[in-house]
Design an enzyme around this catalytic site. Structure first.
Site, mmCIF file in Angstrom:
data_model
loop_
_atom_site.group_PDB
_atom_site.id
_atom_site.type_symbol
_atom_site.label_atom_id
_atom_site.label_comp_id
_atom_site.label_asym_id
_atom_site.label_seq_id
_atom_site.Cartn_x
_atom_site.Cartn_y
_atom_site.Cartn_z
ATOM 1 N N CYS A 2 -29.178 19.085 24.278
ATOM 2 C CA CYS A 2 -28.805 18.795 22.902
ATOM 3 C C CYS A 2 -28.545 20.110 22.166
ATOM 4 C CB CYS A 2 -29.935 18.058 22.201
ATOM 5 S SG CYS A 2 -30.531 16.645 23.124
ATOM 6 N N ASN A 98 -34.835 19.331 21.302
ATOM 7 C CA ASN A 98 -34.077 19.395 22.552
ATOM 8 C C ASN A 98 -35.114 19.521 23.670
ATOM 9 O OD1 ASN A 98 -32.334 19.900 24.656
ATOM 10 N ND2 ASN A 98 -31.720 21.946 23.953
#
Ligand code: F6R
Length: 584
Positions: A2, A98
């Site tokens: 991400c 993330n």
């Protein structure tokens, strides 16, 4: 995988800048996205299952805010949906994450919040909120959090109770603190901040960053650290399309520049200079990487074997981690990674180091985890690569590995390498669309070749399938008759690759076999071979055995690009993929 973008300044334009940063980070993951910002001391969050352009439509980017965090997601826990998109908020705490929290179940037993999403991130957020409610001290909360959670993470955190402060922590997932005179950026990579600064701090595992009136970076015991402010080599130009319709095409066309970067760094007047280390003491080489990085090794392996007489083996990092190893002190294990953050490759590196074996990293991203942790690192100097499908980094990895092989072989006349760029211009001038037109409507495609050409087939096939979604496979052409040839139907595209003259006649026979069964045979070669065994031929210039693969790879990249273009696919962001695979 991400992308994280947090910003804090006093200019009131945090929302606009986070959105801009997310646009740059979208290549890291793009199945949903979101932003949270503080306005009038209240946190507001906007999320969407769509892309950043969709998010932009939901927001008034002129809303005044001095602090915002944003996220582009590549789903792990929970499907791609607006509710699962980040940021997540529980109580006063809002986070973007993330990574993967492995003990999320255990954490969930310690919270009494009713969760809205299916994500580990929301559990984590609830857990942070619980810790904060107990001690009302964010630094202590984050220090405790780090001892309680298992997994990998980069987090940007805001707290409604402290509306002027941004926090960040990381473990095994990159997070960078960039700054200029007026503002701070907490980002997954520098591409998001480059428009405003190239100065940054590399945050290490277990460090905690707090940004308020200025930056404070602590170790896990909350001792304040003094860290060096580093300068990133790139500029914002690197992350712009500069007139190209796609980053993939731009990056293929940057290959001559990358080749120049490598040659001018590792050679002087056509000979190796002091930047190329000596590897004489090694008798065996293991190569470890994922995807294209492993195919680079499959091709380079032949150069090591044929020219330096070195025994080589290539391993997929995801397999290497879990298998028995037979290396010894004479073995050099080479880890190949564009991003330098690929979770499997990083873990394989750690295992090798803990076994006391010498390691070398071939990496693009300067200061990345693999670069920092390997015994030695050689950079491929490819610059920022944005398109999810690797192109210029692949070429650079192969070139650098080939130079290492020649160094080990004691070959010091490297003048032929200076011919590559002119030859590449010839490849760039080929009309690939003409061949792509015969492929783009097909369901399946095959690449066949032998020896070094088989490695090229693997890469050509991966490029085609990942961006055009045509089901493509690579085969050692001698294997065709052992089963695969049953898949050949009328007009099935078969790309036959030949750069090795010693194997040419054998591969020609195999191309003949598919041609005779009605396949559309596209012969891709650097050699002067003609005949009636193919429908079309792509001829690239011939330099020599170990340089021709660079020219063939460029043609395979452009072929795949043109097929995906005709299909109208999202070339730079293929479905389900992400650029930097930081989870296992
Ligand atoms: C394919 C591709 C991937 C990467 C692989 C390893 O075009 O880009 O197969 O090569 O995910 O990534 P790095 O090199 O960052 O370790």
């Amino acid at each position: 995988m991400c992308g994280i973008m947090g910003i804090i300044n006093k200019k009131g334009n945090a929302i606009k800048k986070v959105i801009e940063g997310l646009e740059k980070l979208e290549y890291r993951g793009y199945d949903s996205c979101g932003i949270a910002f503080l306005t009038a001391n209240k946190i507001e969050t906007i999320k969407t299952k769509g892309r950043v352009k969709d998010l932009k439509e939901l927001i008034d980017t002129d809303t005044k805010s001095n602090i915002a965090i944003g996220h582009t997601r590549w789903a792990t826990h929970g499907v791609a949906s607006t509710i699962n998109a980040h940021p997540h908020t529980v109580g006063d705490i809002t986070i973007v994450h993330n990574g993967i929290i492995e003990n999320y179940k255990e954490l969930s037993e310690n919270i009494d919040t009713k969760l809205l999403s299916e994500t580990d991130t929301e559990i984590l957020c609830a857990y942070i909120n619980k810790l904060y409610n107990e001690n009302h001290d964010m630094l202590k909360t984050l220090a405790k959090l780090k001892t309680d959670i298992k997994g990998s993470y980069a987090l940007a955190i805001i707290n409604e109770d402290e509306p002027d402060t941004l926090y960040g922590v990381r473990k095994n997932i990159p997070l960078i603190l960039a700054k200029n005179d007026n503002e701070y950026f907490l980002v997954s990579d520098m591409t998001a901040a480059l428009k405003y600064t190239n100065k940054f701090y590399l945050l290490e595992n277990d460090e905690i960053v707090k940004i308020s009136d200025k930056e404070y970076i602590y170790d896990s015991d909350l001792n304040l650290l003094k860290k060096e402010l580093l300068t990133f080599e790139g500029t914002s130009n690197d992350v712009m399309l500069k007139g190209y319709p796609h980053f993939m095409l731009k990056e293929i066309h940057e290959e001559p520049m990358v080749i120049n970067n490598i040659l001018s760094y590792y050679l002087t007047d056509g000979k190796f200079n002091e930047n190329m280390p000596e590897f004489k003491k090694y008798k065996n080489i293991y190569f470890v990487g994922c995807g294209s990085a492993s195919y680079t090794a499959d091709i380079a392996k032949k150069v090591f074997e044929n020219y330096a007489n070195i025994k080589c083996e290539v391993f997929l990092a995801s397999e290497f981690r879990y298998q028995k190893h037979f290396y010894d002190k004479d073995t050099l294990v080479v880890f190949i990674s564009q991003s330098g953050e690929t979770a499997d490759t990083l873990e394989a590196l750690r295992i090798t180091k803990s076994d006391g074996i010498d390691t070398l990293a071939i990496v693009n991203v300067v200061g990345s985890s693999i670069a920092r942790e390997a015994g030695k690192v050689l950079y491929i100097k490819a610059g920022t690569e944005i398109a999810v499908a690797t192109t210029k980094a692949f070429t650079a990895q192969y070139l650098l590995l080939t130079l290492i092989a020649l160094k080990m072989a004691g070959i010091n006349d490297l003048s032929k390498f200076y011919k590559i760029n002119e030859a590449l211009e010839t490849v760039f001038a080929i009309d690939f669309q003409k061949y792509a037109e015969k492929i783009y409507t097909k369901k399946d495609a095959f690449f066949i070749g032998r020896g070094i050409d088989y490695g090229l087939c693997e890469e050509g096939s991966l490029k085609l399938k990942e961006i055009s979604y045509i089901n493509s496979s690579a085969f050692a052409s001698g294997e065709l008759k052992h089963g695969t040839i049953s898949l050949i139907e009328k007009d099935t595209p078969v790309m036959g690759i030949i750069t090795d003259e010693n194997l040419a006649l054998k591969t020609i026979s195999n191309i003949k076999e598919v041609h005779a069964r009605g396949a559309y045979s596209l012969f891709i070669t650097s050699l002067d071979i003609d005949g009636d065994f193919y429908d079309d031929k792509i001829k690239v210039p011939h330099i020599n055995n170990y340089i021709d693969p660079i020219l063939i790879v460029a043609s395979l990249q452009l072929l795949a690009y043109n097929v995906a273009l005709l299909k109208g696919e999202d070339i730079d962001k293929p479905r389900n993929l992400a650029k930097s695979v930081t989870v296992e």
